[in-house]
Design a protein around this motif. Structure first.
Motif, PDB file in Angstrom:
ATOM      1  N   LEU A 155       7.672   0.182   1.192  1.00 41.82           N
ATOM      2  CA  LEU A 155       6.965   1.355   1.833  1.00 41.82           C
ATOM      3  C   LEU A 155       5.946   1.746   0.052  1.00 41.82           C
ATOM      4  O   LEU A 155       4.207   2.069   0.786  1.00 41.82           O
ATOM      5  N   SER A 156       6.240   1.534  -1.138  1.00 42.40           N
ATOM      6  CA  SER A 156       5.485   1.644  -2.173  1.00 42.40           C
ATOM      7  C   SER A 156       5.062   1.016  -2.686  1.00 42.40           C
ATOM      8  O   SER A 156       3.471   1.378  -2.622  1.00 42.40           O
TER       9      SER A 156
ATOM     10  N   VAL B  69      -2.658   0.684   0.030  1.00 43.37           N
ATOM     11  CA  VAL B  69      -4.400   1.689   1.027  1.00 43.37           C
ATOM     12  C   VAL B  69      -4.837   2.465  -0.152  1.00 43.37           C
ATOM     13  O   VAL B  69      -5.921   2.175  -0.016  1.00 43.37           O
ATOM     14  N   GLY B  70      -3.516   2.880  -0.560  1.00 41.66           N
ATOM     15  CA  GLY B  70      -4.094   4.495  -1.719  1.00 41.66           C
ATOM     16  C   GLY B  70      -5.029   3.848  -2.704  1.00 41.66           C
ATOM     17  O   GLY B  70      -6.184   4.396  -2.657  1.00 41.66           O
TER      18      GLY B  70
ATOM     19  N   TRP C 164       5.469  -0.954   7.651  1.00 45.27           N
ATOM     20  CA  TRP C 164       4.117  -1.897   8.702  1.00 45.27           C
ATOM     21  C   TRP C 164       4.223  -1.400  10.041  1.00 45.27           C
ATOM     22  O   TRP C 164       2.857  -0.845  10.288  1.00 45.27           O
TER      23      TRP C 164
ATOM     24  N   THR D  98       1.390   6.095   3.795  1.00 47.86           N
ATOM     25  CA  THR D  98      -0.210   5.703   3.484  1.00 47.86           C
ATOM     26  C   THR D  98      -0.695   6.283   3.630  1.00 47.86           C
ATOM     27  O   THR D  98      -2.027   6.106   1.957  1.00 47.86           O
TER      28      THR D  98
ATOM     29  N   MET E   4       3.233  -1.025   0.376  1.00 43.47           N
ATOM     30  CA  MET E   4       2.215  -1.217   1.257  1.00 43.47           C
ATOM     31  C   MET E   4       1.270   0.410   1.306  1.00 43.47           C
ATOM     32  O   MET E   4      -0.241   0.449   0.767  1.00 43.47           O
ATOM     33  N   ALA E   5       1.637   1.645   0.599  1.00 43.72           N
ATOM     34  CA  ALA E   5       1.049   2.738   0.827  1.00 43.72           C
ATOM     35  C   ALA E   5      -0.093   2.568  -0.836  1.00 43.72           C
ATOM     36  O   ALA E   5      -1.530   2.936  -0.819  1.00 43.72           O
ATOM     37  N   GLN E   6       0.650   1.730  -1.818  1.00 40.49           N
ATOM     38  CA  GLN E   6       0.082   1.824  -2.701  1.00 40.49           C
ATOM     39  C   GLN E   6      -1.491   0.566  -2.271  1.00 40.49           C
ATOM     40  O   GLN E   6      -2.717   1.244  -3.109  1.00 40.49           O
TER      41      GLN E   6
ATOM     42  N   TRP F 153       2.804   5.022   7.918  1.00 35.24           N
ATOM     43  CA  TRP F 153       1.321   4.353   7.769  1.00 35.24           C
ATOM     44  C   TRP F 153       0.683   5.950   7.414  1.00 35.24           C
ATOM     45  O   TRP F 153       0.173   6.482   6.702  1.00 35.24           O
TER      46      TRP F 153
END
Length: 414
Positions: free
Chosen positions: A352-353, A359-360, A224, A233, A355-357, A230
């Motif tokens: 990271l997974s 938002v994704g 983050w 993400t 965070m990215a998922q 980012w």
């Protein structure tokens, strides 16, 4: 002990250890694929019988749309919680418990109790959100040298079973006395099978658990607070827009252009089939070369050309469907692989997974709504297609930066 006996002992020990490593790899790989089988089929199979559900439960179109989109909302809400869940239970136990929650959700959804379809669907979304986040962490831990190939394999597996589920659910609903409830409930068998096979994972040795605890407790930079985090993400989010817009609107778009509904359905099936092969191919190609910049940008360009082509030359529909399937199939493998390739440890990969998922999938859920809104405003397909093509151009640029050989928190001097 003679020299010959010593050499023989070393030889035997080597092959015993090699055999144990091979067996452990095989079991871990089978377990991973069984988890992948459950990642889409239980919620993708709702679409084909949504009319039956709406009629039986007297749902409005808005309520039916919310029911089909509820798992995506759950993905966005619960994904950030998965790393803490795994940290508390351990990765293996967290995965097994998520499968248990998934089984519970599938059963609740199929019960003839008022309101349980909503509770069950939300529970399914929670379970799959956790599984989606934790599987890349599992790949990082158990297959560190085969990230892209293994990611391609499990992505193709989940896409293949999603296609099978979409094809099977209607005949089961039409021919069984249980109707749509049984058709959706049969998928609990897959989650129970995965739980049974993964049961030995819950009895890991104390040495393995100690190593896992030490790694989990070691500090790492939060994605983050990372520009690279980012970039990955945003890449994950924009590629999800491409897939969910095509899944939601491609049949409607084709039918508005005079394509029969049955043919449009065949085109969507072909799209999913090409997705499977594109995922496998991307898994093989991704690890070759010093980074993933070229394949990330190229895959984004394919989706850009797809939406631009649909806007400017809709008569070449099959060409755009094919290019879109190639782009989307490879993009999801690249995005999921980056959770491992851009992190230093499997706890950081889980972070990271998550965070990215989160938002994704929020973007993925918003994409079809945006597309439909632009169609309502303009009264045609050109504006939403061109706007989405512009988003895909941003995706290609983002892929170029996210695809650089970098690790979050490391001194990236290359």
């Amino acid at each position: 002990m003679t020299n010959r006996e010593g050499v023989k002992k070393i030889h035997d020990d080597y092959y015993q250890q090699k055999g144990r490593r091979t067996a452990r790899f095989g079991l871990a790989y089978i377990g991973l694929l069984l988890i992948a089988v459950n990642l889409r089929v239980s919620f993708v199979s709702v679409g084909p019988v949504l009319t039956n559900i709406s009629s039986d439960l007297e749902l409005s179109s808005t309520a039916a749309g919310f029911l089909s989109g509820l798992p995506l909302i759950a993905f966005a809400v619960f994904s950030p919680m998965a790393p803490a869940f795994a940290s508390r239970l351990g990765l293996d136990r967290a995965l097994w418990t998520s499968l248990l929650i998934l089984s519970l959700g599938i059963v609740l959804r199929s019960l003839t109790v008022s309101g349980f379809i909503w509770v069950g669907t939300a529970t399914i979304g929670l379970a799959i959100a956790f599984l989606n986040v934790l599987v890349p962490s599992l790949v990082k831990r158990d297959f560190p040298g085969r990230v892209s190939r293994v990611t391609g394999s499990y992505t193709a597996t989940q896409a293949a079973f999603a296609a099978i589920g979409a094809a099977v659910v209607v005949p089961v609903a039409q021919t069984s006395p249980g109707g749509w409830r049984l058709a959706l409930g049969i998928w609990v068998g897959l989650s129970l099978l995965a739980m049974g096979v993964l049961m030995p994972w819950l009895r890991r040795t104390s040495e393995d658990m100690a190593q896992n605890t030490a790694l989990t407790d070691s500090p790492y930079k939060s994605p983050w607070a990372s520009m690279l985090g980012w970039q990955v993400t945003i890449f994950m989010g924009l590629q999800s827009i491409a897939f969910y817009v095509l899944m939601a609107w491609l049949p409607t778009l084709e039918q508005s252009l005079g394509v029969p509904a049955k043919v449009a359905g065949i085109h969507l099936s072909a799209f999913l089939l090409v997705n499977v092969f594109a995922s496998l191919a991307a898994g093989v190609i991704l690890h070759r070369g010093p980074n993933q910049q070229f394949i990330s940008a190229l895959s984004g360009i394919l989706t850009f050309v797809t939406f631009l082509g649909l806007a400017l030359a809709p008569d070449l529909m099959l060409l755009w469907v094919f290019l879109g399937a190639l782009g989307c199939g490879s993009l999801i493998v690249i995005a999921l692989s980056m959770f491992s390739l851009r992190t230093a440890s499997h706890p950081q990969a889980a972070s990271l997974s998550g965070m990215a998922q989160s938002v994704g999938y929020a973007l993925g859920a918003a994409g079809p709504v945006m597309f439909g809104g632009l169609h309502d405003v303009s009264g045609g397909w050109s504006l939403p297609l061109l706007v989405t093509a512009g988003i895909m151009a941003i995706l290609a640029v983002t892929g170029w930066f996210a695809g650089r050989d970098r690790v979050i928190g490391a001194r990236n001097l290359r």
